[in-house]
Design a protein around this motif. Structure first.
Motif, PDB file in Angstrom:
ATOM      1  N   LEU A  97      34.819  26.695  26.452  1.00 27.46           N
ATOM      2  CA  LEU A  97      33.980  26.877  27.677  1.00 27.46           C
ATOM      3  C   LEU A  97      32.582  26.932  27.288  1.00 27.46           C
ATOM      4  O   LEU A  97      31.860  26.869  28.330  1.00 27.46           O
ATOM      5  CB  LEU A  97      34.424  28.622  27.725  1.00 27.46           C
ATOM      6  CG  LEU A  97      35.939  28.726  28.251  1.00 27.46           C
ATOM      7  CD1 LEU A  97      35.921  30.383  28.123  1.00 27.46           C
ATOM      8  CD2 LEU A  97      36.132  28.165  29.467  1.00 27.46           C
TER       9      LEU A  97
ATOM     10  N   ALA B  76      39.607  34.788  26.690  1.00 28.61           N
ATOM     11  CA  ALA B  76      38.476  33.967  26.034  1.00 28.61           C
ATOM     12  C   ALA B  76      38.265  34.440  24.718  1.00 28.61           C
ATOM     13  O   ALA B  76      38.582  35.763  24.200  1.00 28.61           O
ATOM     14  CB  ALA B  76      37.082  34.269  26.771  1.00 28.61           C
TER      15      ALA B  76
ATOM     16  N   ASN C  69      22.696  36.388  29.969  1.00 25.00           N
ATOM     17  CA  ASN C  69      23.987  37.245  29.429  1.00 25.00           C
ATOM     18  C   ASN C  69      24.332  38.264  30.648  1.00 25.00           C
ATOM     19  O   ASN C  69      25.181  39.164  30.363  1.00 25.00           O
ATOM     20  CB  ASN C  69      23.407  38.136  28.053  1.00 25.00           C
ATOM     21  CG  ASN C  69      23.384  37.227  27.060  1.00 25.00           C
ATOM     22  OD1 ASN C  69      24.267  36.169  26.858  1.00 25.00           O
ATOM     23  ND2 ASN C  69      22.654  37.705  26.134  1.00 25.00           N
TER      24      ASN C  69
ATOM     25  N   ILE D 171      27.629  40.321  29.490  1.00 25.55           N
ATOM     26  CA  ILE D 171      28.241  39.915  28.245  1.00 25.55           C
ATOM     27  C   ILE D 171      27.309  39.820  27.122  1.00 25.55           C
ATOM     28  O   ILE D 171      26.134  40.064  27.086  1.00 25.55           O
ATOM     29  CB  ILE D 171      28.825  38.398  28.342  1.00 25.55           C
ATOM     30  CG1 ILE D 171      27.551  37.436  29.002  1.00 25.55           C
ATOM     31  CG2 ILE D 171      29.916  38.322  29.503  1.00 25.55           C
ATOM     32  CD1 ILE D 171      27.963  35.959  28.761  1.00 25.55           C
ATOM     33  N   ASP D 172      28.005  39.451  25.867  1.00 24.35           N
ATOM     34  CA  ASP D 172      27.155  39.282  24.735  1.00 24.35           C
ATOM     35  C   ASP D 172      26.464  40.276  24.103  1.00 24.35           C
ATOM     36  O   ASP D 172      25.356  40.473  24.111  1.00 24.35           O
ATOM     37  CB  ASP D 172      25.943  38.192  25.029  1.00 24.35           C
ATOM     38  CG  ASP D 172      25.510  37.372  23.826  1.00 24.35           C
ATOM     39  OD1 ASP D 172      25.949  37.690  22.943  1.00 24.35           O
ATOM     40  OD2 ASP D 172      24.582  36.442  23.987  1.00 24.35           O
TER      41      ASP D 172
ATOM     42  N   GLU E 169      26.253  32.314  34.404  1.00 26.21           N
ATOM     43  CA  GLU E 169      24.846  32.919  34.015  1.00 26.21           C
ATOM     44  C   GLU E 169      24.081  33.027  35.299  1.00 26.21           C
ATOM     45  O   GLU E 169      23.731  32.070  36.003  1.00 26.21           O
ATOM     46  CB  GLU E 169      24.316  32.243  32.829  1.00 26.21           C
ATOM     47  CG  GLU E 169      25.103  32.250  31.716  1.00 26.21           C
ATOM     48  CD  GLU E 169      25.796  31.313  31.396  1.00 26.21           C
ATOM     49  OE1 GLU E 169      26.072  30.319  32.515  1.00 26.21           O
ATOM     50  OE2 GLU E 169      26.287  30.820  30.176  1.00 26.21           O
TER      51      GLU E 169
ATOM     52  N   PRO F 219      33.536  42.071  30.164  1.00 28.12           N
ATOM     53  CA  PRO F 219      34.986  41.389  29.985  1.00 28.12           C
ATOM     54  C   PRO F 219      35.973  42.398  29.100  1.00 28.12           C
ATOM     55  O   PRO F 219      35.340  43.127  28.244  1.00 28.12           O
ATOM     56  CB  PRO F 219      34.774  40.030  29.261  1.00 28.12           C
ATOM     57  CG  PRO F 219      33.330  39.713  29.222  1.00 28.12           C
ATOM     58  CD  PRO F 219      32.565  41.004  29.618  1.00 28.12           C
TER      59      PRO F 219
ATOM     60  N   GLY G 206      27.336  28.037  22.177  1.00 32.50           N
ATOM     61  CA  GLY G 206      25.774  28.365  22.049  1.00 32.50           C
ATOM     62  C   GLY G 206      25.179  28.355  20.865  1.00 32.50           C
ATOM     63  O   GLY G 206      25.975  27.614  19.826  1.00 32.50           O
TER      64      GLY G 206
ATOM     65  N   VAL H 127      32.676  29.624  22.505  1.00 32.15           N
ATOM     66  CA  VAL H 127      33.727  30.502  23.317  1.00 32.15           C
ATOM     67  C   VAL H 127      34.862  29.474  23.750  1.00 32.15           C
ATOM     68  O   VAL H 127      34.672  28.273  24.128  1.00 32.15           O
ATOM     69  CB  VAL H 127      33.016  31.088  24.383  1.00 32.15           C
ATOM     70  CG1 VAL H 127      33.987  32.051  25.337  1.00 32.15           C
ATOM     71  CG2 VAL H 127      31.911  32.135  23.959  1.00 32.15           C
TER      72      VAL H 127
ATOM     73  N   LYS I 164      35.804  34.477  21.579  1.00 32.90           N
ATOM     74  CA  LYS I 164      34.517  34.153  21.058  1.00 32.90           C
ATOM     75  C   LYS I 164      34.411  33.919  19.551  1.00 32.90           C
ATOM     76  O   LYS I 164      34.753  35.076  18.909  1.00 32.90           O
ATOM     77  CB  LYS I 164      33.436  35.168  21.534  1.00 32.90           C
ATOM     78  CG  LYS I 164      32.082  34.958  21.119  1.00 32.90           C
ATOM     79  CD  LYS I 164      31.207  35.938  21.823  1.00 32.90           C
ATOM     80  CE  LYS I 164      29.770  35.972  21.387  1.00 32.90           C
ATOM     81  NZ  LYS I 164      28.692  36.802  22.133  1.00 32.90           N
TER      82      LYS I 164
ATOM     83  N   MET J 152      39.007  38.333  24.417  1.00 26.44           N
ATOM     84  CA  MET J 152      38.538  39.224  25.522  1.00 26.44           C
ATOM     85  C   MET J 152      38.938  38.565  26.774  1.00 26.44           C
ATOM     86  O   MET J 152      39.291  37.574  26.777  1.00 26.44           O
ATOM     87  CB  MET J 152      36.842  39.510  25.461  1.00 26.44           C
ATOM     88  CG  MET J 152      36.170  38.200  25.657  1.00 26.44           C
ATOM     89  SD  MET J 152      34.433  38.560  25.721  1.00 26.44           S
ATOM     90  CE  MET J 152      33.897  37.157  24.723  1.00 26.44           C
ATOM     91  N   GLY J 153      38.934  39.484  27.731  1.00 24.12           N
ATOM     92  CA  GLY J 153      39.436  38.956  29.132  1.00 24.12           C
ATOM     93  C   GLY J 153      38.607  37.852  29.497  1.00 24.12           C
ATOM     94  O   GLY J 153      37.217  37.662  29.265  1.00 24.12           O
ATOM     95  N   MET J 154      39.282  36.910  30.153  1.00 25.59           N
ATOM     96  CA  MET J 154      38.446  35.653  30.647  1.00 25.59           C
ATOM     97  C   MET J 154      37.696  36.023  31.840  1.00 25.59           C
ATOM     98  O   MET J 154      38.175  36.788  32.565  1.00 25.59           O
ATOM     99  CB  MET J 154      39.540  34.731  31.099  1.00 25.59           C
ATOM    100  CG  MET J 154      39.099  33.459  31.987  1.00 25.59           C
ATOM    101  SD  MET J 154      37.981  32.521  31.070  1.00 25.59           S
ATOM    102  CE  MET J 154      39.209  31.828  29.608  1.00 25.59           C
ATOM    103  N   ILE J 155      36.599  35.398  32.302  1.00 26.08           N
ATOM    104  CA  ILE J 155      36.032  35.947  33.240  1.00 26.08           C
ATOM    105  C   ILE J 155      35.491  34.509  34.090  1.00 26.08           C
ATOM    106  O   ILE J 155      35.241  33.341  33.669  1.00 26.08           O
ATOM    107  CB  ILE J 155      34.489  36.612  33.008  1.00 26.08           C
ATOM    108  CG1 ILE J 155      33.804  35.751  32.008  1.00 26.08           C
ATOM    109  CG2 ILE J 155      34.903  37.979  32.218  1.00 26.08           C
ATOM    110  CD1 ILE J 155      32.387  36.233  31.725  1.00 26.08           C
TER     111      ILE J 155
ATOM    112  N   ALA K 280      27.163  31.260  18.981  1.00 28.54           N
ATOM    113  CA  ALA K 280      28.802  31.469  19.315  1.00 28.54           C
ATOM    114  C   ALA K 280      29.413  30.352  19.940  1.00 28.54           C
ATOM    115  O   ALA K 280      28.819  29.509  20.851  1.00 28.54           O
ATOM    116  CB  ALA K 280      29.080  32.695  20.183  1.00 28.54           C
TER     117      ALA K 280
END
Ligand SMILES: Nc1ncnc2c1ncn2[C@@H]1O[C@H](COP(=O)(O)OP(=O)(O)O)[C@@H](O)[C@H]1O
Ligand SMILES: [Mg+2]
Length: 299
Positions: free
Chosen positions: A102, A122, A233, A245-246, A194, A175, A105, A110, A124, A187-190, A108
């Motif tokens: 996804l 998701a 973020n 996030i983040d 951004e 998330p 970065g 993802v 990360k 974590m949950g997918m969002i 990270a």
């Protein structure tokens, strides 16, 4: 190809003995930069040929890195560390398979994955202190810091997961935190993108209010300050609502630089809204609202 992509592709080719060897190297890296083959053999408790066979395989798959100096030793690559975390998440029945990457970065990668009940989640992978071995070898005096990337990225994931759990329970839009292992968080997918990417975000002042309302909830109810907040973020979802996030840099409100960090977070957001949407609010006004000195925002 990112190391997560390598790990995801070759994860299925690994057998339990391979994971055991990776795990032995991981643990011994607290002490050795390159773990001697004899040490790996000692802890593996299987014949040396089997250890050598597994090490060759892991080396060919780029999960470990070999040095031949005074002795032959091995150290984990990020992909090897990724495989250990993926294996733990599979065993814990958090994930069954991976999909697309996804985002890659600076700190990270993802990934998209499936839970046993068929939900998209998701994953990360934290990446801190990424340095190439060529650089490492040229640098002097690096031995003490030899596996700092491993400890730093593990710590970042732990910090992020703890912070996310606290703010999630306080009702902040984040998330859903599901699980953490080593340097990895599930974590949950969002959906959405951004905030920085959008020209039109609908009712500008409502979006800003929603962001500040979440910063306030994190501050008042969870005693947490994000400390890396910006338009990069904050996610704008298709329904127009936001998510933050983040969170690996998050600090508690009793941190010695708490106010400075909160003001910096607010300033980043306010400068963005001022520059892009000509919506003006001062850091002082936003700060008074967040810490509970003002009930409403003058928007
Ligand atoms: N739960 C998630 N679901 C879908 N995409 C995500 C999720 N978390 C992060 N992403 C994507 O990955 C990118 C990087 O994630 P982020 O947590 O900001 O890490 P970093 O900025 O440190 O690399 C985000 O900007 C977003 O596009
Ligand atoms: Mg980010």
């Amino acid at each position: 190809m990112s190391s997560a992509e390598v790990a995801v592709q070759i994860f299925r080719k690994l057998e339990s003995e391979d994971f055991r060897i990776l795990n032995i190297i991981e643990v011994a890296m607290a002490k050795w930069e390159f773990v001697p083959v004899e040490q790996i053999h000692k802890y593996a408790k299987v014949p040396l040929e089997r250890v050598v066979y597994a090490l060759d395989k892991l080396d060919k798959l780029n999960l470990i890195y070999r040095t031949r100096g005074a002795y032959t030793g091995y150290t984990l690559n990020y992909a090897g560390y990724d495989c250990l975390a993926i294996n733990a998440l599979v065993k814990a029945e958090i994930i069954v398979s991976f999909g697309q990457i996804l985002g890659v970065g600076k700190e990270a990668d993802v990934y998209d994955a499936l839970s046993p009940s068929g939900e998209r989640i998701a994953i990360k992978f934290h990446r801190l202190g990424r340095i190439s071995f060529r650089q490492t070898r040229r640098k002097r005096g690096y031995i003490r810091e030899h596996s700092s990337w491993l400890f730093q990225s593990h710590l970042a994931a732990e910090r992020e997961f703890q912070a996310m759990k606290l703010v999630y329970e306080a009702g902040v839009s984040v998330p859903q935190p599901l699980s953490q292992n080593r340097h990895v968080i599930a974590m949950g997918m969002i959906e959405g993108g951004e905030l920085s990417r959008y020209r039109d975000i609908g009712e500008t002042s409502e979006v800003l209010q929603e962001i500040l309302c979440n910063v306030k909830k994190a501050y008042i109810k969870a005693n947490i300050i994000h400390a890396d907040l910006s338009e990069y973020n904050i996610i704008l979802q298709p329904d127009g609502h936001i998510l933050i996030i983040d969170w690996p840099q998050a600090v508690k409100t009793d941190h010695k630089n708490a106010m400075e960090l909160l003001e910096r977070d607010l300033k980043n957001v306010l400068v963005f809204f001022s520059r892009k949407f000509s919506l003006e609010l001062t850091v002082t006004e936003a700060c008074r609202y967040v810490i509970g000195e003002a009930k409403k925002l003058p928007l």
